[in-house]
Design a protein around this motif. Structure first.
Motif, PDB file in Angstrom:
ATOM      1  N   ALA A  92      65.567   6.402 -35.676  1.00 32.03           N
ATOM      2  CA  ALA A  92      66.143   4.895 -35.975  1.00 32.03           C
ATOM      3  C   ALA A  92      66.934   4.859 -34.680  1.00 32.03           C
ATOM      4  O   ALA A  92      67.719   5.381 -34.138  1.00 32.03           O
ATOM      5  CB  ALA A  92      66.823   4.770 -37.061  1.00 32.03           C
ATOM      6  N   SER A 125      57.793   7.349 -37.518  1.00 33.91           N
ATOM      7  CA  SER A 125      57.322   6.576 -38.680  1.00 33.91           C
ATOM      8  C   SER A 125      56.479   5.623 -37.833  1.00 33.91           C
ATOM      9  O   SER A 125      56.744   5.080 -36.779  1.00 33.91           O
ATOM     10  CB  SER A 125      58.214   5.838 -39.775  1.00 33.91           C
ATOM     11  OG  SER A 125      59.108   5.086 -38.972  1.00 33.91           O
ATOM     12  N   SER A 127      56.803   2.200 -38.553  1.00 38.02           N
ATOM     13  CA  SER A 127      57.805   1.387 -38.339  1.00 38.02           C
ATOM     14  C   SER A 127      58.559   1.524 -37.095  1.00 38.02           C
ATOM     15  O   SER A 127      58.968   0.643 -36.563  1.00 38.02           O
ATOM     16  CB  SER A 127      58.833   1.376 -39.641  1.00 38.02           C
ATOM     17  OG  SER A 127      58.129   0.831 -40.646  1.00 38.02           O
ATOM     18  N   GLU A 128      58.842   2.626 -36.949  1.00 34.09           N
ATOM     19  CA  GLU A 128      59.497   3.147 -35.749  1.00 34.09           C
ATOM     20  C   GLU A 128      58.660   2.591 -34.465  1.00 34.09           C
ATOM     21  O   GLU A 128      59.057   2.198 -33.355  1.00 34.09           O
ATOM     22  CB  GLU A 128      60.122   4.484 -35.820  1.00 34.09           C
ATOM     23  CG  GLU A 128      61.116   4.916 -34.692  1.00 34.09           C
ATOM     24  CD  GLU A 128      61.670   6.096 -34.776  1.00 34.09           C
ATOM     25  OE1 GLU A 128      63.063   5.722 -35.084  1.00 34.09           O
ATOM     26  OE2 GLU A 128      61.259   7.290 -34.793  1.00 34.09           O
ATOM     27  N   LYS A 130      56.240   0.759 -34.450  1.00 36.97           N
ATOM     28  CA  LYS A 130      55.996  -0.833 -34.089  1.00 36.97           C
ATOM     29  C   LYS A 130      57.285  -1.439 -33.653  1.00 36.97           C
ATOM     30  O   LYS A 130      57.104  -2.155 -32.761  1.00 36.97           O
ATOM     31  CB  LYS A 130      55.626  -1.450 -35.564  1.00 36.97           C
ATOM     32  CG  LYS A 130      55.826  -2.955 -35.873  1.00 36.97           C
ATOM     33  CD  LYS A 130      55.357  -3.417 -37.232  1.00 36.97           C
ATOM     34  CE  LYS A 130      54.934  -5.014 -37.276  1.00 36.97           C
ATOM     35  NZ  LYS A 130      56.068  -5.845 -37.126  1.00 36.97           N
ATOM     36  N   ARG A 131      58.496  -0.927 -33.934  1.00 34.53           N
ATOM     37  CA  ARG A 131      59.838  -1.623 -33.291  1.00 34.53           C
ATOM     38  C   ARG A 131      59.766  -1.190 -31.831  1.00 34.53           C
ATOM     39  O   ARG A 131      60.374  -2.075 -30.921  1.00 34.53           O
ATOM     40  CB  ARG A 131      60.973  -1.013 -33.973  1.00 34.53           C
ATOM     41  CG  ARG A 131      62.350  -1.801 -33.777  1.00 34.53           C
ATOM     42  CD  ARG A 131      63.219  -1.217 -34.675  1.00 34.53           C
ATOM     43  NE  ARG A 131      63.062  -1.731 -36.173  1.00 34.53           N
ATOM     44  CZ  ARG A 131      63.341  -2.922 -36.587  1.00 34.53           C
ATOM     45  NH1 ARG A 131      63.940  -3.850 -35.962  1.00 34.53           N
ATOM     46  NH2 ARG A 131      63.297  -3.147 -37.936  1.00 34.53           N
ATOM     47  N   TYR A 255      68.574   0.288 -42.660  1.00 34.78           N
ATOM     48  CA  TYR A 255      67.280   0.775 -41.616  1.00 34.78           C
ATOM     49  C   TYR A 255      67.370   2.228 -41.724  1.00 34.78           C
ATOM     50  O   TYR A 255      68.477   3.041 -42.079  1.00 34.78           O
ATOM     51  CB  TYR A 255      67.592   0.372 -40.079  1.00 34.78           C
ATOM     52  CG  TYR A 255      69.057   0.925 -39.379  1.00 34.78           C
ATOM     53  CD1 TYR A 255      68.964   2.167 -38.943  1.00 34.78           C
ATOM     54  CD2 TYR A 255      70.206   0.329 -39.680  1.00 34.78           C
ATOM     55  CE1 TYR A 255      70.099   2.715 -38.248  1.00 34.78           C
ATOM     56  CE2 TYR A 255      71.492   0.620 -39.081  1.00 34.78           C
ATOM     57  CZ  TYR A 255      71.306   2.046 -38.327  1.00 34.78           C
ATOM     58  OH  TYR A 255      72.301   2.641 -38.073  1.00 34.78           O
ATOM     59  N   CYS A 277      62.948  -1.586 -45.567  1.00 36.04           N
ATOM     60  CA  CYS A 277      63.400  -1.324 -44.369  1.00 36.04           C
ATOM     61  C   CYS A 277      62.502  -0.341 -43.667  1.00 36.04           C
ATOM     62  O   CYS A 277      61.779   0.486 -44.260  1.00 36.04           O
ATOM     63  CB  CYS A 277      64.974  -1.071 -44.206  1.00 36.04           C
ATOM     64  SG  CYS A 277      65.364   0.612 -44.811  1.00 36.04           S
ATOM     65  N   ASP A 278      62.532   0.007 -42.272  1.00 36.36           N
ATOM     66  CA  ASP A 278      62.184   0.818 -41.624  1.00 36.36           C
ATOM     67  C   ASP A 278      62.211   2.290 -42.177  1.00 36.36           C
ATOM     68  O   ASP A 278      63.527   2.678 -42.523  1.00 36.36           O
ATOM     69  CB  ASP A 278      62.508   1.058 -40.138  1.00 36.36           C
ATOM     70  CG  ASP A 278      62.158  -0.074 -39.160  1.00 36.36           C
ATOM     71  OD1 ASP A 278      61.402  -1.177 -39.589  1.00 36.36           O
ATOM     72  OD2 ASP A 278      62.362  -0.162 -38.051  1.00 36.36           O
ATOM     73  N   GLY A 279      61.283   3.137 -42.116  1.00 38.53           N
ATOM     74  CA  GLY A 279      61.392   4.549 -42.931  1.00 38.53           C
ATOM     75  C   GLY A 279      61.208   4.417 -44.185  1.00 38.53           C
ATOM     76  O   GLY A 279      60.316   5.169 -44.951  1.00 38.53           O
ATOM     77  N   ARG A 281      59.993   2.087 -46.082  1.00 36.55           N
ATOM     78  CA  ARG A 281      58.860   1.427 -46.561  1.00 36.55           C
ATOM     79  C   ARG A 281      57.399   2.289 -45.787  1.00 36.55           C
ATOM     80  O   ARG A 281      56.473   2.284 -46.497  1.00 36.55           O
ATOM     81  CB  ARG A 281      58.643   0.015 -45.726  1.00 36.55           C
ATOM     82  CG  ARG A 281      58.511   0.293 -44.496  1.00 36.55           C
ATOM     83  CD  ARG A 281      58.003  -1.234 -43.761  1.00 36.55           C
ATOM     84  NE  ARG A 281      59.272  -2.277 -44.051  1.00 36.55           N
ATOM     85  CZ  ARG A 281      59.902  -2.577 -43.143  1.00 36.55           C
ATOM     86  NH1 ARG A 281      59.896  -1.767 -41.950  1.00 36.55           N
ATOM     87  NH2 ARG A 281      61.054  -3.326 -43.058  1.00 36.55           N
ATOM     88  N   ASP A 282      57.838   3.195 -45.375  1.00 37.35           N
ATOM     89  CA  ASP A 282      57.021   4.290 -44.723  1.00 37.35           C
ATOM     90  C   ASP A 282      56.714   5.560 -45.749  1.00 37.35           C
ATOM     91  O   ASP A 282      55.645   6.258 -45.676  1.00 37.35           O
ATOM     92  CB  ASP A 282      57.074   4.969 -43.436  1.00 37.35           C
ATOM     93  CG  ASP A 282      57.188   3.945 -42.322  1.00 37.35           C
ATOM     94  OD1 ASP A 282      56.150   3.403 -41.573  1.00 37.35           O
ATOM     95  OD2 ASP A 282      58.336   3.134 -42.023  1.00 37.35           O
TER      96      ASP A 282
END
Length: 346
Positions: A92, A125, A127-128, A130-131, A255, A277-279, A281-282
Motif C-alpha cells: 500500500a 495485488s 489493485s496495487e 493498477k495504482r 486501503y 478497497c485495494d487489497g 477486493r483482490d
C-alpha cells in the motif's frame, strides 16, 4: 526459500520484533537492527539510511528487496549508489495514508521521484499494480504481481490470554487508525446489534494506534461497552484462535496492500465482509467467499446480517474461502515464483 540457492539477510527496525528470523531448516537468519521507525524523524531517518549503507556495503547483496514506505525509500536511495538492483514492494503506497491534499501530494511526489530508481515493482495485488501504473507512473513491463502468502494453518493453539468476550462474535485485526477506519466498523456493528446481538473483537490495538481514543469515545457514545472488546498486541497463535472461533471476519479499511489478516481468515475458512478497497477486493470475490461493499453503513450491516442468518450461505462461503486460499495464497505453492524473480534480477 531454498537455502542451497539463497542467503537471506534481514534489516529491520530496533522495535519491530524480538522474535528471531528462521529459514526453512529452522536455522537463524542473519539480521541487523537499525533506527527505522514508522514516525517521520529527520535524525532517525538519516541515521537509519547511514546504518543501512554500512550494512549493504559490507554484505554486498545481489538484490535488495525493500518493503513499505521507509524501507522503500532507503533501499532505492542506496541501491543505485552501490550498484545493487532494487525490488520494491509498497504494501500500500504511503500517499494513501495522507489525510490532507498537501501531504498526499508530497508522498506521491516522492514515489514518482524514486520510480526510476526501482529495478522492479513487486506488487502485492492487482489493485496495487493498477495504482502503480495509473497514479505513480510505473511502466507496466516493470511490474510483477506476487501475492502476499502464508503457510497453511494446520493447528489451532489454545489461547495464551484470558477470554473475556462471549462465544458469539465477529472479529477484525487492525490498529485504530485512519487506514483501518475502526470508527466505521463500530457504527456498522451498532446497527447490526439493533437486529442481531453479536460481539465484536478488535485485535491489534497496539502502541501505534493514533485513533484509539476516538474509537473508545465512539464506543461510549453509542453505549457499546458490552458489545466490543479491544485487544492489545498478542501472539499470532492467539489471533488464529480468535479468527477460527469467530462467525466471520470484517474489514472496514480505506486501503490495503494485500492484508495478511484477511488471508489468514481465508486459510481458516472464514467468509469476510470487507470494504471495496485495494487489497480487500483482490482477496474477496463478492458473493463467493464473502461480500465486498462500499463504505455505507446500511449495506455493510445487511451483508453481515445475511451471513449470520443464513447457515447454508455461511457454510458455503466458508468452504469457498479455504478454496481461494489454497489456490492463490499458500507460500508453499508460491515460493518458487519469488525465487525465480530474485534469480532473474541477480
Amino acid at each position: 526459500m531454498d537455502t542451497d540457492s539463497f542467503e537471506n539477510i534481514v534489516i529491520h527496525g530496533t522495535k519491530d520484533t524480538a522474535v528471531t528470523f528462521l529459514d526453512k531448516n529452522r536455522e537463524n537468519v542473519k539480521e541487523y537492527k537499525i533506527s527505522i521507525f514508522r514516525e517521520i524523524s529527520v535524525f532517525n531517518d538519516l541515521k537509519a539510511t547511514y546504518q543501512a549503507y554500512q550494512i549493504l556495503k559490507k554484505e554486498r547483496p545481489d538484490v535488495i528487496h525493500s518493503h513499505s514506505a521507509k524501507g522503500g525509500i532507503i533501499g532505492r536511495v542506496l541501491g543505485p549508489l552501490l550498484g545493487i538492483k532494487v525490488i520494491y514492494t509498497p504494501h500500500a503506497f504511503s500517499y494513501l495514508s495522507a489525510q490532507s491534499k498537501l501531504k498526499r501530494g508530497v508522498f506521491l511526489g516522492i514515489e514518482k521521484m524514486l520510480e526510476k530508481r526501482t529495478s522492479l515493482l513487486l506488487a502485492t495485488s492487482n489493485s496495487e499494480r493498477k495504482r502503480a501504473i495509473e497514479e505513480v507512473g510505473f511502466d507496466p513491463q516493470n511490474i510483477i504481481v506476487f501475492n502476499n502468502c502464508i503457510e497453511p494453518i494446520s493447528k489451532i493453539e489454545p489461547l495464551s490470554i484470558p477470554k473475556t468476550w462471549p462465544d458469539n462474535y465477529v472479529c477484525t485485526v487492525g490498529r485504530p487508525s485512519y487506514q483501518k477506519n475502526i470508527e466505521h466498523m463500530i457504527r456498522v456493528m451498532n446497527e447490526v446489534n439493533k437486529e442481531a446481538k453479536i460481539h465484536l473483537v478488535v485485535m491489534g490495538v497496539g502502541p501505534v494506534s493514533d485513533q484509539l481514543e476516538s474509537v473508545k469515545s465512539l464506543i461510549q457514545e453509542l453505549d457499546m461497552d458490552e458489545d466490543v472488546t479491544l485487544l492489545s498486541w498478542t501472539q499470532r497463535t492467539d489471533v488464529f484462535n480468535i479468527i477460527d472461533q469467530s462467525k466471520l471476519y470484517i474489514s472496514t479499511a480505506r486501503y490495503e496492500g494485500l492484508p495478511y489478516a484477511v488471508i489468514e481468515s481465508l486459510a481458516l475458512s472464514k467468509p469476510c465482509v470487507v470494504t471495496n478497497c485495494d487489497g480487500n477486493r483482490d482477496l474477496i470475490i463478492d458473493g463467493f467467499n464473502g461480500f465486498v461493499v462500499n463504505e455505507g453503513v446500511i449495506q455493510f450491516k445487511e451483508k453481515i446480517l445475511e451471513l449470520l442468518r443464513d447457515e447454508k450461505l455461511l457454510e458455503r462461503m466458508s468452504k469457498n474461502s479455504q478454496q481461494v486460499f489454497a489456490k492463490n495464497f499458500s507460500i508453499k505453492s508460491n515460493i518458487k515464483q519469488l525465487e525465480t524473480i530474485y534469480k532473474s534480477y541477480n
